[in-house]
Design an enzyme around this catalytic site. Structure first.
Site, PDB file in Angstrom:
ATOM      1  N   GLU A  43      -0.079   9.135   8.657  1.00  0.00           N
ATOM      2  CA  GLU A  43      -1.296   9.427   9.785  1.00  0.00           C
ATOM      3  C   GLU A  43      -1.923   8.192  10.801  1.00  0.00           C
ATOM      4  O   GLU A  43      -2.143   7.288   9.694  1.00  0.00           O
ATOM      5  CB  GLU A  43      -2.499  10.646   8.385  1.00  0.00           C
ATOM      6  CG  GLU A  43      -3.526  10.829   9.478  1.00  0.00           C
ATOM      7  CD  GLU A  43      -5.013  10.968   9.323  1.00  0.00           C
ATOM      8  OE1 GLU A  43      -4.486  11.112   7.937  1.00  0.00           O
ATOM      9  OE2 GLU A  43      -5.733  11.499   9.427  1.00  0.00           O
ATOM     10  N   ARG A 268       3.660   7.534  -6.162  1.00  0.00           N
ATOM     11  CA  ARG A 268       3.533   6.320  -5.544  1.00  0.00           C
ATOM     12  C   ARG A 268       3.616   4.699  -5.742  1.00  0.00           C
ATOM     13  O   ARG A 268       3.549   4.716  -6.755  1.00  0.00           O
ATOM     14  CB  ARG A 268       2.444   6.450  -4.747  1.00  0.00           C
ATOM     15  CG  ARG A 268       1.175   6.814  -6.241  1.00  0.00           C
ATOM     16  CD  ARG A 268      -0.539   7.101  -4.289  1.00  0.00           C
ATOM     17  NE  ARG A 268      -0.436   7.963  -3.767  1.00  0.00           N
ATOM     18  CZ  ARG A 268      -0.480   7.993  -2.333  1.00  0.00           C
ATOM     19  NH1 ARG A 268      -1.705   6.416  -1.877  1.00  0.00           N
ATOM     20  NH2 ARG A 268      -0.404   8.852  -1.120  1.00  0.00           N
ATOM     21  N   LYS A 278      -6.181   3.628   1.733  1.00  0.00           N
ATOM     22  CA  LYS A 278      -6.704   2.895   3.011  1.00  0.00           C
ATOM     23  C   LYS A 278      -8.322   2.823   3.785  1.00  0.00           C
ATOM     24  O   LYS A 278      -8.282   1.718   4.587  1.00  0.00           O
ATOM     25  CB  LYS A 278      -6.511   3.858   4.458  1.00  0.00           C
ATOM     26  CG  LYS A 278      -5.053   3.830   4.174  1.00  0.00           C
ATOM     27  CD  LYS A 278      -4.463   4.955   5.718  1.00  0.00           C
ATOM     28  CE  LYS A 278      -2.867   5.548   5.712  1.00  0.00           C
ATOM     29  NZ  LYS A 278      -2.978   6.288   6.979  1.00  0.00           N
TER      30      LYS A 278
HETATM   31  P1  ATP Z   1      -3.721   9.053   3.873  1.00  0.00           P
HETATM   32  O1  ATP Z   1      -4.881   9.120   2.079  1.00  0.00           O
HETATM   33  O2  ATP Z   1      -4.983   8.609   4.628  1.00  0.00           O
HETATM   34  O3  ATP Z   1      -3.353  10.264   3.211  1.00  0.00           O
HETATM   35  P2  ATP Z   1      -1.432   7.781   2.485  1.00  0.00           P
HETATM   36  O4  ATP Z   1      -1.552   6.496   2.745  1.00  0.00           O
HETATM   37  O5  ATP Z   1      -1.421   8.934   2.339  1.00  0.00           O
HETATM   38  O6  ATP Z   1      -3.291   8.233   2.838  1.00  0.00           O
HETATM   39  P3  ATP Z   1      -0.457   8.383   5.103  1.00  0.00           P
HETATM   40  O7  ATP Z   1      -0.132   8.072   6.560  1.00  0.00           O
HETATM   41  O8  ATP Z   1      -0.196  10.367   4.862  1.00  0.00           O
HETATM   42  O9  ATP Z   1      -1.308   8.053   4.500  1.00  0.00           O
HETATM   43  O10 ATP Z   1       1.548   8.356   4.769  1.00  0.00           O
HETATM   44  C1  ATP Z   1       2.126   8.479   5.323  1.00  0.00           C
HETATM   45  C2  ATP Z   1       3.748   8.262   3.678  1.00  0.00           C
HETATM   46  O11 ATP Z   1       3.604   7.467   3.216  1.00  0.00           O
HETATM   47  C3  ATP Z   1       2.937   9.650   3.430  1.00  0.00           C
HETATM   48  O12 ATP Z   1       4.656  10.076   2.999  1.00  0.00           O
HETATM   49  C4  ATP Z   1       3.046   9.085   1.856  1.00  0.00           C
HETATM   50  O13 ATP Z   1       3.423  10.338   1.122  1.00  0.00           O
HETATM   51  C5  ATP Z   1       3.761   7.850   2.364  1.00  0.00           C
HETATM   52  N1  ATP Z   1       2.711   6.893   1.563  1.00  0.00           N
HETATM   53  C6  ATP Z   1       1.581   6.173   1.409  1.00  0.00           C
HETATM   54  N2  ATP Z   1       1.302   5.673   0.333  1.00  0.00           N
HETATM   55  C7  ATP Z   1       2.735   5.332  -0.469  1.00  0.00           C
HETATM   56  C8  ATP Z   1       2.264   4.551  -1.651  1.00  0.00           C
HETATM   57  N3  ATP Z   1       1.730   4.246  -2.527  1.00  0.00           N
HETATM   58  N4  ATP Z   1       3.971   4.476  -2.085  1.00  0.00           N
HETATM   59  C9  ATP Z   1       4.680   5.175  -2.104  1.00  0.00           C
HETATM   60  N5  ATP Z   1       4.301   6.146  -0.448  1.00  0.00           N
HETATM   61  C10 ATP Z   1       3.622   6.356  -0.233  1.00  0.00           C
END
Ligand code: ATP
Ligand code: MG
Length: 576
Positions: A43, A268, A278
């Site tokens: 996102e 994660r 974030k």
């Molecule tokens: P938000 O809370 O804004 O959704 P987010 O960290 O999930 O934050 P996204 O932009 O939705 O952010 O993440 C993009 C991709 O990265 C998603 O598929 C998410 O699962 C993956 N991702 C985010 N944080 C992690 C992490 N700490 N480890 C592994 N994958 C991650």
């Protein structure tokens, strides 16, 4: 057409992670006609961090490994928080990490019309309804995991009325928050996500791509799975918290009647001494705790890049930690190890003195300058040699001298000998101190002309070898010594009454002036640019790995410390 395959060399070797096992099973049983198609779906509401890097390496890595494809798709369903600034930075980061989405760059907002039509299908099937309750009323009637929610009084609206209201929502007749479209599933479901979740909300907001075309926006949950379906993603890899959303995603796909990707959840990535949300990263930037998203102390990809991490080191880190099914925390020193290992192989060596004290060689001719030779990188036989000037007045690290040393101290001390790397063996004869402070201002030594490095008769052994620079030839540089941003191993889990910001490390940045051998100027000219990812990166011998900062100019060199040479922060290595 079968375009995905199990790599020949992988068939019998190396253990696969559980996601690879699932994919290989699907390939063997002919699911999806042998296609493998993944995506990375950020996102655009912030900068990417090391956790995202893990997901990027995983998704693009699987695409590559199975000769499949990987899309980059922006899940841009919330215009209020999203921005092109983030879109641009995300693309830059994915490319920098070494991955290529080719022509497959997509946006969930490309599918807004299609998603709208999917919603209409649900309304027609009496699987969705317009609800006039406020956000508070909706959350107040959802119940709890152990107590069912209450059905909305609007749940029994007719298909005609729903179609009419939904199209008028789209047409902009209603103000924000007055109505939503909800799925009609089960207010008593033990899964809270199935209790008539909201699909669309009214939001008169400008979208970074669709402008003012829409005033209703799909919820993330309604957009994400369907976007995967539209792109015919075979394996939708996401993090564990989406496991409980999966029944809802499956319900949408089934009720709308479209292609079903397979969702696979993994844990994660969490890293010690680091926050990764974030929201918190944004707060650190906004509160001025760091100097922006690309501050070298940030776990963002742009921060790591600025600090001097290489894409190779981050990919290697992602590989090494593997893929887990349960939440875990990775020690930040593993990340540091990965960059150290890469730079050790590839970065040129320089001598730099961070905390200088003057050494005068009393028996060395006043005006003589000799050119010494040193290998650029002992780990790389093709790296060549460089010349470094030696003269009567040198600088060494203050920590490399002790007036009254313990037995185990093998560096310089009164009456003791050390080798100056790539030069001579010297012996300390006396010291000069400042009459006011008592601090040592000069160390007087003699050198043994028979011990010039590389000469056949230079084999005499002494215990310590020190780095040094010639004072009048040395180049000044600003050096930024970074330490961990937090003092607590898990800042996300603060003590009672505290917040993660209470654990900010007050010493996470120290700025000093270092003296560097003059080859730093020519070697930087030679490498220029940043195409190889290794230019501007050095090992300062015996100290650590350093990288030229964005702020650096030929007149004012600025270096960031990437990592110290050893795991213990800022301690000069004990000389072997
Ligand atoms: P938000 O809370 O804004 O959704 P987010 O960290 O999930 O934050 P996204 O932009 O939705 O952010 O993440 C993009 C991709 O990265 C998603 O598929 C998410 O699962 C993956 N991702 C985010 N944080 C992690 C992490 N700490 N480890 C592994 N994958 C991650
Ligand atoms: Mg997310």
């Amino acid at each position: 057409m079968i375009d995905a395959t199990i790599p020949e060399e992988e068939k019998n070797t190396r253990s696969r992670n559980f996601i690879e096992e699932i994919i290989e099973e699907d390939l063997r049983t002919g699911v999806n006609e042998g296609r493998v198609h993944t995506r990375f779906p950020p996102e655009p509401n912030g900068y990417l961090h090391i956790g995202h890097a893990k997901s990027i390496c995983l998704n693009f890595g699987l695409g590559k490994k199975y000769h499949g494809k990987t899309n980059l798709r922006f899940d841009d369903t919330n215009p209020v928080k999203e921005d092109v600034e983030y879109v641009d930075s995300i693309m830059e980061d994915v490319k920098w990490l070494g991955f290529d989405w080719e022509e497959r760059l997509f946006y969930a907002s490309d599918y807004f019309e299609q998603l709208y039509q999917y919603a209409v299908i649900l309304i027609r099937k009496e699987k969705a309804y317009v609800c006039d309750m406020s956000a508070e009323e909706i959350s107040g009637t959802r119940g709890t995991p152990t107590r069912p929610g209450q059905e909305s009084t609007y749940r029994s609206r007719s298909v005609e009325e729903n179609l009419d209201l939904f199209s008028r929502m789209r047409a902009g007749e209603f103000s924000d928050g007055t109505r939503v479209l909800r799925a009609k599933i089960d207010m008593a479901s033990p899964n809270m996500h199935m209790r008539d979740p909201v699909l669309y909300r009214i939001l008169h907001a400008h979208h970074h791509r669709t402008g003012d075309q829409w005033c209703i926006y799909p919820m993330y949950d309604f957009a994400h799975g369907q976007s995967d379906s539209i792109e015919r993603i075979t394996h939708s890899i996401c993090t564990l918290e989406f496991e409980v959303h999966r029944p809802l995603y499956d319900w949408f796909i089934r009720e709308i009647g479209i292609y079903a990707p397979r969702q696979i959840e993994f844990a994660r990535l969490n890293v010690t001494y680091t926050v990764m949300s974030k929201r918190k990263l944004l707060e650190l930037v906004r509160e001025g705790d760091v100097n922006g998203w690309d501050d070298p102390r940030m776990p963002t990809i742009c921060g790591l890049r600025r600090r001097g991490f290489t894409p190779e080191s981050i990919r290697n880190f992602a590989d090494t930690i593997g893929v887990a099914k349960r939440d875990n925390v990775i020690d930040v020193s593993l990340l540091e190890f990965c960059v150290r290992e890469d730079l050790n192989k590839r970065a040129g060596r320089l001598m730099a003195v961070l905390n200088p004290v003057r050494v005068v060689i009393d028996n060395y001719p006043d005006d003589l300058v000799e050119e010494m030779e040193s290998v650029n990188n002992p780990e790389d036989e093709f790296s060549g040699k460089r010349k470094l000037p030696f003269s009567k007045t040198l600088l060494i690290e203050r920590e490399d001298f002790m007036e009254d040393p313990p037995n185990k101290f093998f560096r310089l001390a009164p009456g003791r000998e050390v080798r100056l790397k790539a030069a001579y063996i010297i012996r300390c004869e006396s010291v000069v101190k400042s009459p006011e402070s008592g601090e040592i201002t000069e160390i007087h030594c003699t050198y043994d002309p028979q011990t010039k490095s590389g000469m056949p008769e230079s084999n005499r052994k002494v215990k310590g070898t020190l780095h040094w620079v010639s004072e009048k030839h040395a180049v000044k540089a600003e050096v930024r010594l970074y330490d961990r941003l937090f003092t607590r191993e898990n800042p996300d889990d603060p003590e009672e009454g505290k917040s993660y910001r209470d654990y900010l490390n007050p010493d996470s940045l120290k700025v000093i002036t270092a003296m560097i051998e003059p080859a730093v100027l020519t070697s930087m000219d030679k490498t220029g640019g940043d195409d190889a990812g290794i230019s501007g990166k050095y090992q300062f011998e015996r100290i650590g790995y350093f990288s030229v900062d964005l702020d650096s100019t030929p007149q004012n060199l600025v270096f960031n410390r990437v990592v110290p040479l050893r795991d213990s922060w800022s301690k000069i290595e004990k000389v072997k």
